[in-house]
Design a protein around this motif. Sequence first.
Motif, short mmCIF file in Angstrom:
data_model
loop_
_atom_site.label_atom_id
_atom_site.label_comp_id
_atom_site.label_asym_id
_atom_site.label_seq_id
_atom_site.Cartn_x
_atom_site.Cartn_y
_atom_site.Cartn_z
N GLN A 149 -104.20 145.42 66.12
CA GLN A 149 -103.13 145.58 65.14
C GLN A 149 -103.30 144.59 63.99
OE1 GLN A 149 -100.25 147.91 65.13
NE2 GLN A 149 -100.66 147.17 63.06
N ASP A 150 -103.66 143.35 64.32
CA ASP A 150 -103.88 142.34 63.28
C ASP A 150 -105.07 142.73 62.39
OD1 ASP A 150 -101.78 140.88 64.26
OD2 ASP A 150 -103.04 139.53 65.46
N THR B 58 -103.99 145.47 60.06
CA THR B 58 -103.10 144.93 59.03
C THR B 58 -103.89 144.27 57.92
OG1 THR B 58 -101.36 144.56 60.68
CG2 THR B 58 -101.18 143.35 58.61
N LYS C 210 -100.04 148.91 57.57
CA LYS C 210 -98.87 148.16 57.99
C LYS C 210 -97.79 149.13 58.47
CE LYS C 210 -99.91 144.70 54.47
NZ LYS C 210 -99.45 144.02 53.25
N THR D 152 -93.90 148.25 58.32
CA THR D 152 -93.21 148.15 57.04
C THR D 152 -92.31 149.37 56.85
OG1 THR D 152 -95.15 147.02 56.16
CG2 THR D 152 -93.53 147.77 54.57
#
Length: 329
Positions: free
Chosen positions: A51-52, A55, A60, A63
């Motif tokens: 996930q990081d 991103t 994202k 968001t």
Amino acid sequence: MRFILRRLGFFVLTLWAALTLNFFIPRFMPGDPVDALIVRTRGRVSRESLQDMLTSFGFKPDTNVLVQYLDYLGHMFTGDWGRSIGQTLGEPVTSLIGGALPWTLGLVGTTTVLAFLLGTFIGTVAGWRRGGKLDAILPPVFVVTTALPYFWVGLLLILVFSEWTGGLLPSNFNYDTSIVPGFSPGFVTSVLTHAILPAATLLITTVGGWILTMRNNMITTLAEDYVRMARAKGLNPRRIMYAYAARNAVLPNLAGFAMSLGFVISGAILIEYVFNYPGVGYLLYNSVQNVDYPLMQALFMLFTVAVLVALLIVDIATVWLDPRARAKG
């Protein structure tokens, strides 16, 4: 000018609607980019790490959707299409599309134009000589070829010209990987040889539609009063066929041709998949398989713009060619 402004307004409205659908539809699809990466890494990387990583590439999902949508519209119009989060992780989307687009334009674009020109010419002659031998043979044959699936014709050509003949024609990829790419005779020959079977597949399955529609349009046009008047005046038959009948008979086909040119950008997905041809259609297939939102969004936007631009050009060309359309405009 009023006609062009109306068409431009329609273009802008349709483009906005298509881009909006383009944003939401992929997100309604089953699956998630993180889940797809977990499957590809076989669980060796944690969900948080993946996930990081996504991103950092601009993906994202946490968001607000409205903020994502506005960012997406801005990126689409500025050409900042992000990075792939699929099979080619981290690769700029523009680079992926730029590498695949020339192959699709070369193969599908050339074959589409050739099919239209060949089909229009044969259909013109068949309609002019209605009831002749050519007209008796063509309709039944091309009704069948038009109904044949792309992938079936492609597999049949591979079986006949690649398998049964011991590799007479290549059936995989777009050139021989043992040759260094460049404008050398060997590389150009390899590219052309690898394009024969996919181009033949596309030509066989599409030329019949142009022949049949042009033939029917010619038959209808030949019954018009102005064609009868031209014959009564004793004008040259060839001039009547091309300058009077064919010029007006081809007008209904222009919209279909515009759609075909627009869809050239999307490539013939099944053909490129069957022949493992690295064009835009094959790229789209991979992006869907890997839930690659940025790549899917950029590709769908290109397809939409291509179709709308082609239709706009044909609308203007129709007004220029047909005085009746100018009067209505």
